[in-house]
Scaffold this motif. Structure first.
Motif, PDB file in Angstrom:
ATOM      1  N   SER A  52       0.840  -1.200   0.000  1.00 44.03           N
ATOM      2  CA  SER A  52       0.000   0.000   0.000  1.00 44.03           C
ATOM      3  C   SER A  52       0.870   1.243   0.000  1.00 44.03           C
ATOM      4  CB  SER A  52      -0.916   0.021   1.233  1.00 44.03           C
ATOM      5  OG  SER A  52      -1.841  -1.005   1.146  1.00 44.03           O
ATOM      6  N   VAL A  53       1.875   1.248   0.894  1.00 44.91           N
ATOM      7  CA  VAL A  53       2.762   2.408   0.979  1.00 44.91           C
ATOM      8  C   VAL A  53       3.461   2.626  -0.357  1.00 44.91           C
ATOM      9  CG1 VAL A  53       4.811   3.326   2.107  1.00 44.91           C
ATOM     10  CG2 VAL A  53       3.086   2.104   3.444  1.00 44.91           C
ATOM     11  N   ILE A  54       3.942   1.541  -0.934  1.00 44.17           N
ATOM     12  CA  ILE A  54       4.644   1.644  -2.219  1.00 44.17           C
ATOM     13  C   ILE A  54       3.712   2.225  -3.284  1.00 44.17           C
ATOM     14  CG2 ILE A  54       5.688   0.292  -4.084  1.00 44.17           C
ATOM     15  CD1 ILE A  54       6.726  -1.607  -1.866  1.00 44.17           C
ATOM     16  N   GLY A  55       2.466   1.731  -3.274  1.00 38.48           N
ATOM     17  CA  GLY A  55       1.492   2.225  -4.243  1.00 38.48           C
ATOM     18  C   GLY A  55       1.249   3.720  -4.086  1.00 38.48           C
ATOM     19  N   MET A  68      14.254   3.131  -2.812  1.00 36.52           N
ATOM     20  CA  MET A  68      13.847   3.965  -1.687  1.00 36.52           C
ATOM     21  C   MET A  68      12.374   3.734  -1.371  1.00 36.52           C
ATOM     22  SD  MET A  68      15.441   7.688  -1.549  1.00 36.52           S
ATOM     23  CE  MET A  68      14.242   8.906  -1.096  1.00 36.52           C
ATOM     24  N   VAL A  69      11.595   3.608  -2.418  1.00 33.77           N
ATOM     25  CA  VAL A  69      10.153   3.388  -2.239  1.00 33.77           C
ATOM     26  C   VAL A  69       9.922   2.091  -1.462  1.00 33.77           C
ATOM     27  CG1 VAL A  69       7.988   2.967  -3.453  1.00 33.77           C
ATOM     28  CG2 VAL A  69       9.602   4.638  -4.342  1.00 33.77           C
ATOM     29  N   VAL A  70      10.645   1.044  -1.858  1.00 28.80           N
ATOM     30  CA  VAL A  70      10.454  -0.243  -1.201  1.00 28.80           C
ATOM     31  C   VAL A  70      10.916  -0.167   0.250  1.00 28.80           C
ATOM     32  CG1 VAL A  70      11.123  -2.664  -1.207  1.00 28.80           C
ATOM     33  CG2 VAL A  70      10.659  -1.513  -3.351  1.00 28.80           C
ATOM     34  N   VAL A  71      12.058   0.505   0.484  1.00 34.54           N
ATOM     35  CA  VAL A  71      12.546   0.637   1.861  1.00 34.54           C
ATOM     36  C   VAL A  71      11.532   1.407   2.707  1.00 34.54           C
ATOM     37  CG1 VAL A  71      14.322   1.686   3.296  1.00 34.54           C
ATOM     38  CG2 VAL A  71      14.971   0.409   1.259  1.00 34.54           C
ATOM     39  N   ALA A  72      10.924   2.439   2.133  1.00 31.26           N
ATOM     40  CA  ALA A  72       9.912   3.208   2.859  1.00 31.26           C
ATOM     41  C   ALA A  72       8.743   2.295   3.223  1.00 31.26           C
ATOM     42  CB  ALA A  72       9.441   4.379   2.019  1.00 31.26           C
ATOM     43  N   LEU A 211       9.608  -8.058   7.513  1.00 38.91           N
ATOM     44  CA  LEU A 211      10.711  -8.102   6.548  1.00 38.91           C
ATOM     45  C   LEU A 211      10.521  -9.281   5.586  1.00 38.91           C
ATOM     46  CD1 LEU A 211      13.542  -7.120   5.653  1.00 38.91           C
ATOM     47  CD2 LEU A 211      14.504  -8.719   7.303  1.00 38.91           C
ATOM     48  N   ALA A 212      10.197 -10.440   6.175  1.00 38.31           N
ATOM     49  CA  ALA A 212      10.005 -11.629   5.337  1.00 38.31           C
ATOM     50  C   ALA A 212       8.847 -11.422   4.364  1.00 38.31           C
ATOM     51  CB  ALA A 212       9.740 -12.850   6.214  1.00 38.31           C
ATOM     52  N   GLY A 213       7.765 -10.796   4.858  1.00 40.29           N
ATOM     53  CA  GLY A 213       6.596 -10.567   4.006  1.00 40.29           C
ATOM     54  C   GLY A 213       6.953  -9.707   2.806  1.00 40.29           C
TER      55      GLY A 213
END
Lengths: 309, 370, 381
Positions: A52-55, A68-72, A211-213
């Protein structure tokens, strides 16, 4: 030979994800002797929140680099899962500490059903795809293909496990956790705040699960409200294989299960002349698990305890 | 506290007559009031009661946590399909097939139980889970190299139960009265359930039942008292599996079609939930658990109508809410009645004891397991 | 002894109810005709299930808006949606529930594994069942006069796919994967037969399951056998990651699939790796059909993107109503007598039934994923 190397790599990548999820099962079991069935669903929620955050980020700030998006996404998924696990423990498990053993197991199943269906209401019934924002670098080693993402998954998993080991062995909290696992009563007498330690265990397990998810959904390119169940089951098997309650055991069990599955699916057909095929992949995994347990009833690295109950 | 229950407790014969009458009339009451679909639900409730009673022997009496119980249900169902369907061209009568199915399941109970004798608690759970999945996977894949199970396509056109030329899959006509197929199966299932209840009750009060209880409470002490724990454990697995196999055969005859989808891990978990929810080791509790967990998801289908009646339109899709509420119900029940809705007398005693004593007992148990 | 009176009263009520529920003439209950729609609305297949129901609902709403007259009286259709959870046991319960509710016909179920056990109940009740998407050959092979479907069955589709793979895609070494569901295995078996007949060599037969996401082990094994085409009998949630993993492992073979892959979700899940994947769909391309683009527009305005089988559910309703019009009645027995004569232009292709209840002809269209959309390759008859 290159095929064998490839199968080994396949297995190690999957295995390190199993191992990460297995850590959560093993930590909780070590302290409470509870199979936290909802742990797989916590992993799923982690993936969903991150997606959701990435979207949202991709919609509002399309210029941000993908990594960066994925880390966020990950940075928000981790606290979300920690809060979730804290709440689950408080509501569904804590009141049942003195109940018969199977009661918390049933609430765990209940929580798992609730989380699945809540996720379905929030994120829909569809498989959600993981946007292709991560770099797709590829390397060839000994004739086998390996991607940057696979390397990242394995390295991050190993780092996380090392970190957890340091936490458990070298910090005050870790000592309190080990004491609580040995005997809740004695730990309490020694001034350990047992409730807090148990909460901490759940919360740490959930952070790793988040993290695993994220790794799972990035690796396979999708997430789904149902994904936690099978993952959880495999991870739990891995934890038992390694010796439940034992952190190194969860790591070993996870990696082994991943490799066994890959080699099993890859070679079982040729080895049995086509009589058994890759449809028996899960049979192979369970069979090894059963064999190990029959000959080493406490798992590979589990402590042998006197047979008292 | 005088309650309605006491009234009946003092008049057991009246209670018995009323209960028997109610059970006999139930399909007519349910069918007339709620429709035939609910009689079908009633049939499934009885099948689950059978399953729950069987698993109760393993988990409730002997204290062996079994997460692969549905495998025995599958074995019973598949044996019925092999011996009474066009698949192999065999059409044996049900009274031959059902006992054979039960016996095959019982045999597998021993075979699968034997390697797990040394395992305890959750290790046992995961191994039994593994066995359950292995059997399902084999059923799903044994359409090649030789076609034993017809694989994922499932086995179809399985013979219904038939007595004296009357097939249970078509309605029975007595003059003007037409008794639908679901009613006929209800009476068959009811008879089987009563039989199994009787066996379970006799077992509980027998030497074996006491040996199981001893095993459950403390395996080492039980062995020290001269109980052959190996045989007693195997017997528990075998008895539980036999009931499962019987239920499986009935299921195959009732449905006329079986496929591996009906024997998933989820079903094993569901049956386990039934006995824990109702009250492990206590027959009325187990029955109640089976009734609730089969009927609740069906009843929850009506939330859509309820929303329409109260709010004027459907806000949340009832299909979305159904499983969610099921989960909430599981958690809530356990929080408020952790020993189950109808705990066995022994467990009630444990819980009813003064807190300090109970805590001490629990602590002892905990130490013993560590 | 008031209890006794109560009991006998209840018994009477029960017996009356029982007598009542035997054969309820549906037409007399006002001018509302009830039709059942069954699909999984919970569980992993929820999105496809809802899609089926929406397709049927759109057709029902349209027909009601146009106004339907039977026996000289205006009637209204009512769609009763039920959830079978993709589970055989639940399927029979909801089937019974629909029969009790007095439906005159059922559109469903979605999966073969639920359609087959439920078909027995509809057969016993004598009401027609039209499945939009059950493709197992066994469904119409039971000899039930009540069982129909609007989609080409596994044999029809598998045959077209097998021929296409060998003749048009020039595949020499073929690997076959199926997901061990009734659908996937049925399709893969029929594909294998047809491919071998057309002269293709099957070098690997691998398997996965409908919950898996990791296929690297079997794909690596397939790579080792030098396959130039991989056929997958299964659905998009597995197909998407499979396409990605093929690229990741450097497998140059092309991926071919059935209608389980030929949908938007597959394109989304496979991302860039969908490029070049070929998949089939029974019937003709929707957009080339009269009324097809219109259907798409209406459906998308109301329910969003078409998942998979909505057009078939939509056509199934129209086929049913065609039979009702021919019978000039909604009485199941009369509708059943007319169903073999149904002949309509649906949005998924012409709908006509053969003696078994399968669709006649069973055209299959092949599509290729190009630039993030499915492009029609050709239609095979």
């Amino acid at each position: 030979m290159d095929i064998f190397t490839q199968q080994l790599i396949n297995g190690l990548v999957v295995g390190s994800i199993y191992a990460l999820v297995a850590l959560g099962y093993t930590m909780v079991y070590g302290i409470l002797e509870l199979i936290n069935f909802a742990h797989g669903e916590v992993t799923m929620i982690g993936a969903m929140v991150a997606l959701s955050v990435i979207g949202i980020l991709m919609g509002t700030a399309p210029d941000l680099p993908g990594l960066m998006v994925v880390v966020a996404g990950l940075l928000l998924a981790i606290p979300a899962c920690m809060a979730l696990a804290f709440t689950i423990e408080k509501i569904a498990y804590r009141p049942l500490r003195k109940a018969p053993r199977l009661a918390p197991l049933i609430t765990a199943i209940g929580v798992s059903i609730i989380l699945q269906n809540l996720a379905m209401l929030v994120w829909g019934r569809q498989y959600v795809s993981f946007p292709a924002v991560l770099p797709r670098g590829q390397h060839e080693i000994l004739g086998a293909h390996i991607t940057d993402l696979q390397i990242v998954i394995v390295v991050l998993s190993l780092l996380t496990m090392a970190g957890l080991w340091l936490l458990v062995e070298r910090t005050r909290l870790g000592r309190a956790m080990r004491a609580t696992a040995q005997s809740r009563e004695v730990a309490e007498l020694m001034g350990v705040n047992v409730d807090r330690v148990i909460s901490a265990t759940f919360v740490i397990g959930a952070a790793i699960a988040a993290l695993a998810g994220v790794m799972v959904s990035a690796y396979y390119g999708l997430a789904h409200y149902y994904m936690g169940f099978m993952l959880g089951l495999k991870a739990f098997s891995a934890a038992v294989l390694g010796g439940i309650g034992n952190i190194a055991g969860a790591m070993l069990g996870g990696l082994l299960l991943g490799v066994i599955e890959a080699l099993g699916a890859g070679y079982i057909g040729d080895l049995t002349g086509g009589f058994l095929g890759s449809h028996y992949q899960d049979v192979f995994a369970f069979f090894v698990l059963i064999l190990v347990l029959v000959f080493r009833p406490s798992g590979l690295l589990g402590e042998r305890v006197a047979n008292r109950a | 506290m005088p309650t309605g229950l006491d009234f009946f407790r003092e008049r057991p014969r009246l209670a018995f007559v009323l209960l028997a009458g109610l059970l006999l009339l139930l399909p007519f009451l349910v069918g007339g009031g709620l429709g035939n679909a609910w009689v079908r639900v009633l049939d499934f409730i009885l099948l689950y009661v059978l399953l729950a009673l069987g698993l109760n022997i393993v988990v409730g009496y002997a204290g062996l946590l079994d997460l692969g119980y549905i495998a025995f249900y599958a074995l019973g169902a598949y044996l019925y399909a092999w011996l009474a369907s066009p698949h192999f061209g065999l059409h044996l009568p049900f009274w031959m097939v059902l006992p054979l199915g039960a016996a095959l399941a019982g045999l597998f109970g021993v075979l699968l139980g034997a390697p797990t004798l040394r395992l305890r608690g959750d290790y046992l759970a995961i191994v039994t889970l593994g066995f359950g999945e292995i059997i399902r996977i084999f059923m799903n894949n044994l359409n090649a190299p030789f076609n034993l199970t017809n694989g994922p396509q499932g086995m179809n056109l399985i013979d219904p139960v038939s007595v004296a030329g009357q097939s249970f899959s078509s309605p029975l006509r007595i003059g003007e009265l037409v008794i639908p197929s679901t009613y006929l199966y209800y009476y068959l299932f009811l008879a089987m359930t009563l039989l199994v209840i009787l066996v379970a009750m006799r077992l509980q009060d027998s030497r074996i039942g006491r040996a199981w209880a001893a095993l459950r409470e403390d395996e080492v002490a039980a062995a020290a008292m001269g109980i052959n724990t190996r045989n007693v454990k195997l017997l528990a697995f075998a008895m539980g599996a036999t009931f499962g196999g019987l239920a499986g055969g009935l299921f195959a005859a009732f449905q006329g079609f079986i496929s591996p989808e009906s024997f998933t891990l989820w079903e094993s978990i569901l049956v386990l939930c039934m006995i824990v929810l109702g009250g492990m080791g206590n027959i009325p509790g187990v029955i109640l658990g089976a009734i609730l967990l089969t009927a609740i998801p069906e009843a929850l289908r009506y939330i859509g109508d309820l929303q329409r009646a109260v709010l004027g339109h459907v806000v949340v899709d009832p299909a979305d809410l159904r499983m969610l509420l099921f989960g909430v119900a599981l958690v809530a029940m356990m929080l408020f009645r952790p020993a189950g809705l109808l705990p066995s007398r022994q467990r009630k005693r444990e819980f009813g004891a003064q807190d300090a004593v109970a805590e001490q007992e629990q602590a002892d148990l905990y130490d013993a397991r560590a | 002894m008031r209890t006794k009176h109560l009991l006998s009263a209840l018994f009477m009520a029960g017996a009356l109810g029982l007598a009542g529920c035997g054969d309820k003439p549906a037409e007399e209950s006002g001018a509302v005709i009830r039709i059942g729609s069954v699909a999984p609305l919970t569980g992993p297949q929820t999105h496809i299930g809802k899609d089926n129901e929406n397709g049927a609902r759109l057709a029902v709403d349209e027909i009601n808006a146009q106004g339907l007259q039977l026996g000289g009286k205006p009637v209204k259709l009512e769609l009763l949606g039920e959830d079978d959870q993709a589970e055989p046991k639940t399927a029979t319960i909801v089937a019974q529930k629909l029969v009790d509710a007095g439906v005159v016909a059922v559109i469903g179920h979605l999966n073969s594994g639920t359609t087959i056990p439920a078909s027995k109940i509809y057969h016993d009740a004598g009401i027609p069942q039209i499945s939009p998407s059950a493709t197992a050959v066994a469904y119409t092979a039971q000899g039930y006069k009540t069982a129909y479907r609007v989609m080409a069955n596994d044999a029809q589709q598998g045959k077209a796919l097998g021929q296409f793979a060998v003749v048009k895609m020039a595949a020499k070494k073929i690997a076959i994967i199926d997901d061990r569901t009734a659908y996937g295995q049925g399709l893969a078996d029929e594909f294998e037969k047809a491919a071998k007949e057309a002269g293709g060599e099957v070098v690997a037969r691998e398997f996965t399951n409908d919950k898996a996401t990791d296929f690297t082990a079997i794909l690596t094994s397939i790579k080792g056998k030098g396959a130039d085409l991989v056929f997958f009998g299964g659905m998009d949630p597995q197909g998407g990651p499979m396409a990605q993993q093929m690229k990741r492992l450097g497998l140059s073979a092309r991926l071919l699939g059935g209608d389980g892959l030929q949908n938007v979700n597959f394109l989304k899940l496979a991302g860039a790796d969908a490029e070049g994947v070929v998949a089939s769909s029974p019937g003709l391309p929707i957009d080339s059909m009269p009324g097809g683009p219109d259907f798409r527009k209406k459906f998308e305005a109301k329910y969003g993107v078409i998942q998979v089988y909505a057009p078939y559910a939509y056509d199934a309703v129209y086929a049913l109503v065609d039979a009702m019009k021919r019978a000039d009645s909604a009485e199941p027995a009369k509708v059943l007598a007319e169903l073999p004569k149904v002949d309509i232009q649906g949005v998924s292709g012409p709908v006509k039934f053969d003696a078994k209840g399968d669709t006649v002809g069973g055209a299959v269209t092949l599509y290729e994923a190009k630039g993030g959309a499915w492009q029609v390759l050709e239609t095979m008859k």
